[in-house]
Design a protein around this motif. Structure first.
Motif, PDB file in Angstrom:
ATOM      1  N   VAL A 185    -105.085 104.793  57.286  1.00 14.54           N
ATOM      2  CA  VAL A 185    -104.015 103.871  57.646  1.00 14.54           C
ATOM      3  C   VAL A 185    -103.977 103.731  59.166  1.00 14.54           C
ATOM      4  O   VAL A 185    -103.977 104.730  59.900  1.00 14.54           O
ATOM      5  N   THR A 186    -103.950 102.498  59.622  1.00 11.09           N
ATOM      6  CA  THR A 186    -103.870 102.206  61.053  1.00 11.09           C
ATOM      7  C   THR A 186    -102.586 101.445  61.327  1.00 11.09           C
ATOM      8  O   THR A 186    -102.277 100.463  60.642  1.00 11.09           O
ATOM      9  N   LEU A 187    -101.827 101.902  62.305  1.00 13.37           N
ATOM     10  CA  LEU A 187    -100.615 101.217  62.753  1.00 13.37           C
ATOM     11  C   LEU A 187    -101.002 100.292  63.894  1.00 13.37           C
ATOM     12  O   LEU A 187    -101.373 100.748  64.981  1.00 13.37           O
ATOM     13  N   ALA A 188    -100.943  98.988  63.656  1.00 14.36           N
ATOM     14  CA  ALA A 188    -101.307  97.996  64.673  1.00 14.36           C
ATOM     15  C   ALA A 188    -100.036  97.490  65.334  1.00 14.36           C
ATOM     16  O   ALA A 188     -99.282  96.709  64.753  1.00 14.36           O
ATOM     17  N   SER A 189     -99.788  97.963  66.551  1.00 12.64           N
ATOM     18  CA  SER A 189     -98.556  97.609  67.242  1.00 12.64           C
ATOM     19  C   SER A 189     -98.737  97.765  68.742  1.00 12.64           C
ATOM     20  O   SER A 189     -99.391  98.706  69.205  1.00 12.64           O
ATOM     21  N   ASP A 190     -98.132  96.864  69.496  1.00 16.30           N
ATOM     22  CA  ASP A 190     -98.153  96.993  70.944  1.00 16.30           C
ATOM     23  C   ASP A 190     -96.845  97.560  71.473  1.00 16.30           C
ATOM     24  O   ASP A 190     -96.650  97.654  72.691  1.00 16.30           O
ATOM     25  N   VAL A 191     -95.954  97.942  70.574  1.00 17.43           N
ATOM     26  CA  VAL A 191     -94.703  98.594  70.956  1.00 17.43           C
ATOM     27  C   VAL A 191     -94.954 100.097  71.037  1.00 17.43           C
ATOM     28  O   VAL A 191     -95.451 100.697  70.086  1.00 17.43           O
ATOM     29  N   ASP A 192     -94.617 100.717  72.173  1.00 20.03           N
ATOM     30  CA  ASP A 192     -94.843 102.153  72.318  1.00 20.03           C
ATOM     31  C   ASP A 192     -93.539 102.950  72.368  1.00 20.03           C
ATOM     32  O   ASP A 192     -93.525 104.113  72.751  1.00 20.03           O
ATOM     33  N   ASN A 193     -92.437 102.321  71.949  1.00 20.58           N
ATOM     34  CA  ASN A 193     -91.140 102.989  71.987  1.00 20.58           C
ATOM     35  C   ASN A 193     -91.068 104.147  71.002  1.00 20.58           C
ATOM     36  O   ASN A 193     -91.676 104.099  69.932  1.00 20.58           O
ATOM     37  N   PRO A 194     -90.285 105.187  71.338  1.00 18.84           N
ATOM     38  CA  PRO A 194     -90.041 106.264  70.376  1.00 18.84           C
ATOM     39  C   PRO A 194     -89.083 105.793  69.292  1.00 18.84           C
ATOM     40  O   PRO A 194     -88.546 104.674  69.358  1.00 18.84           O
ATOM     41  N   LEU A 195     -88.840 106.648  68.317  1.00 15.19           N
ATOM     42  CA  LEU A 195     -87.931 106.277  67.234  1.00 15.19           C
ATOM     43  C   LEU A 195     -86.482 106.209  67.697  1.00 15.19           C
ATOM     44  O   LEU A 195     -85.757 105.278  67.344  1.00 15.19           O
ATOM     45  N   THR A 196     -86.053 107.201  68.482  1.00 16.09           N
ATOM     46  CA  THR A 196     -84.634 107.325  68.835  1.00 16.09           C
ATOM     47  C   THR A 196     -84.455 107.415  70.346  1.00 16.09           C
ATOM     48  O   THR A 196     -85.418 107.482  71.105  1.00 16.09           O
ATOM     49  N   GLY A 197     -83.180 107.428  70.761  1.00 18.69           N
ATOM     50  CA  GLY A 197     -82.858 107.532  72.178  1.00 18.69           C
ATOM     51  C   GLY A 197     -82.668 106.175  72.832  1.00 18.69           C
ATOM     52  O   GLY A 197     -82.720 105.133  72.171  1.00 18.69           O
ATOM     53  N   PRO A 198     -82.458 106.151  74.144  1.00 16.57           N
ATOM     54  CA  PRO A 198     -82.170 104.893  74.845  1.00 16.57           C
ATOM     55  C   PRO A 198     -83.296 103.880  74.797  1.00 16.57           C
ATOM     56  O   PRO A 198     -83.063 102.684  74.996  1.00 16.57           O
ATOM     57  N   ASN A 199     -84.526 104.326  74.551  1.00 18.60           N
ATOM     58  CA  ASN A 199     -85.655 103.409  74.422  1.00 18.60           C
ATOM     59  C   ASN A 199     -86.131 103.270  72.983  1.00 18.60           C
ATOM     60  O   ASN A 199     -87.231 102.784  72.727  1.00 18.60           O
ATOM     61  N   GLY A 200     -85.301 103.728  72.041  1.00 22.61           N
ATOM     62  CA  GLY A 200     -85.691 103.777  70.649  1.00 22.61           C
ATOM     63  C   GLY A 200     -85.452 102.495  69.880  1.00 22.61           C
ATOM     64  O   GLY A 200     -84.988 101.479  70.420  1.00 22.61           O
ATOM     65  N   PRO A 242     -95.347 107.783  70.681  1.00 26.65           N
ATOM     66  CA  PRO A 242     -95.443 106.370  71.058  1.00 26.65           C
ATOM     67  C   PRO A 242     -95.685 105.500  69.822  1.00 26.65           C
ATOM     68  O   PRO A 242     -96.563 105.793  69.017  1.00 26.65           O
ATOM     69  N   GLY A 243     -94.882 104.457  69.685  1.00 29.57           N
ATOM     70  CA  GLY A 243     -95.023 103.567  68.542  1.00 29.57           C
ATOM     71  C   GLY A 243     -94.147 103.905  67.359  1.00 29.57           C
ATOM     72  O   GLY A 243     -94.040 103.127  66.413  1.00 29.57           O
ATOM     73  N   ALA A 244     -93.477 105.092  67.410  1.00 30.71           N
ATOM     74  CA  ALA A 244     -92.600 105.467  66.298  1.00 30.71           C
ATOM     75  C   ALA A 244     -91.449 104.478  66.133  1.00 30.71           C
ATOM     76  O   ALA A 244     -90.943 104.273  65.030  1.00 30.71           O
ATOM     77  N   GLY A 245     -91.037 103.852  67.223  1.00 31.04           N
ATOM     78  CA  GLY A 245     -89.926 102.902  67.161  1.00 31.04           C
ATOM     79  C   GLY A 245     -90.319 101.494  66.780  1.00 31.04           C
ATOM     80  O   GLY A 245     -89.459 100.615  66.677  1.00 31.04           O
TER      81      GLY A 245
END
Length: 379
Positions: A185-200, A242-245
């Motif tokens: 499985v490959t996650l194709a995303s250019d978003v590197d935000n974490p899941l939670t927090g101010p940048n989540g 990175p990308g969890a969000g």
């Protein structure tokens, strides 16, 4: 100007798909006696499957569950045992009934159904392209569709959507579809935000999906609760990865439960459709999307094409709904000319309504514009 004009536009959101936008520009070039090739692009969001099908992938159509529980028609792209799943087709903003935003209850169950359909089709190389989601459920719905059990303190399943995640007590992955154990499985995303927090996922993206400040707080608490339960299930906490969000936390589910590896969505699409090869025959490449701004320079497909063009010595023209970058900034990425539909039309509503005619008109001007003739275009 002699040679081929390569037209690599992304979608003009709310107005035209990438394929439609490219076609109108190509028509304008043809009307003026030139030769142009359409190569619609995407960055993992809306239009990804269409771009791959145009490049030779097969299209498989299925009916799945939409983000608010209604059936929707979706498709995934298949070639040589690989399936490319476009989350937006099952769980995206564009498939919400009448565009009605439901930030607390929208979920990704239908995306999980698409993955299951790809497994049924015999695919064991799954690329999950996750732009354009309507959801902030941490990918819980996706995992539910694939056989996971996500339960509350009394042992019953939690409800759909991110708002229900505050009740999560346990994540049980033992029932996941066994075919996933033999799949990549490959996650194709250019978003590197974490899941939670101010940048989540909740803080940054949920307001775009209709979440109020109170909703954002609730979604954040739910995602934290879900991350804790997931960490207990798998023995490690990937909420800061990175990308969890990405896609309301769908990236987290893919990384934590499906052992996905992450790649750039734009880079994946551009490789898959063969942009590098197409540039070898191009004298000019046209890139753009609805709004060309600083965000476009952060891993979006148009800038990926522009960077590839610079490597091949091919000049770049930007055609966009609006251009929000300075001339100096544009020159830094190899842009020699720009056309803005908003500037030409004078009003956003006019620009959107007349986009087909405006793009065709601009296509006719590409051949003779001084900037394209005097900034290195190859005859």
């Amino acid at each position: 100007m002699n040679g081929t004009i390569l037209v690599c536009l992304d979608k003009f959101r709310g107005s035209l798909t990438a394929e439609q936008a490219c076609a109108h520009v190509v028509d304008g070039v043809t009307d003026a006696g030139g030769h142009a090739v359409a190569m619609p692009v995407a960055d993992g969001g809306e239009g990804t499957v269409a771009a791959l099908v145009r490049a030779g992938y097969d299209e498989v159509r299925v009916e799945v569950t939409g983000p608010t529980g209604e059936p929707v028609h979706a498709a995934f792209a298949v070639r040589d045992g690989r399936a490319v799943i476009e989350l937006a087709q099952a769980s995206g903003l564009d498939v919400l009934p009448d565009g009605w935003l439901t930030p607390l209850t929208a979920d990704t169950y239908g995306t999980g159904e698409l993955i299951r359909a790809a497994l049924d089709h015999g695919c064991r190389d799954i690329v999950l392209a996750v732009g354009g989601s309507a959801t902030t459920d941490g990918g819980a719905g996706l995992l539910h569709a694939l056989g996971a059990r996500i339960t509350g303190t009394l042992g019953g399943p939690v409800g759909p959507g991110g708002g229900a995640l505050t009740a999560v007590a346990r994540v049980d992955l033992s029932g996941l579809d066994p075919r996933l154990a033999h799949a990549r499985v490959t996650l194709a995303s250019d978003v590197d935000n974490p899941l939670t927090g101010p940048n989540g996922a909740a803080a940054v993206f949920a307001p775009q999906k209709g979440a109020s400040p109170r909703d954002v707080d609730l979604l954040e608490r739910g995602l934290r609760r879900f991350a804790t339960a997931m960490a207990e299930a798998i023995g490690r906490d990937l909420s800061a990865a990175p990308g969890a969000g990405a896609a309301g936390g769908t990236g987290f589910a893919a990384l934590a439960a499906l052992n996905a590896r992450r790649t750039s969505g734009a880079d994946f699409v551009l490789r898959a459709i063969g942009v590098e090869d197409a540039l070898r025959d191009a004298s000019l490449v046209v890139v753009g999307e609805g709004r060309f701004d600083e965000q476009s320079l952060r891993g979006k497909a148009p800038i990926g094409v522009a960077e590839a063009a610079r490597r091949h010595g091919v000049p770049v023209a930007v055609v966009a709904g609006s251009v929000q970058l300075t001339a100096e900034r544009l020159r830094e990425v190899g842009v020699v000319a720009t056309w803005s539909l908003l500037e030409r039309a004078g009003h956003i509503d006019t620009a959107m309504k007349q986009a087909p005619a405006l793009l065709r008109e601009i296509g006719g001007e590409l051949l003779a514009h001084p900037a394209t003739l005097t900034n290195g275009a190859r005859a």
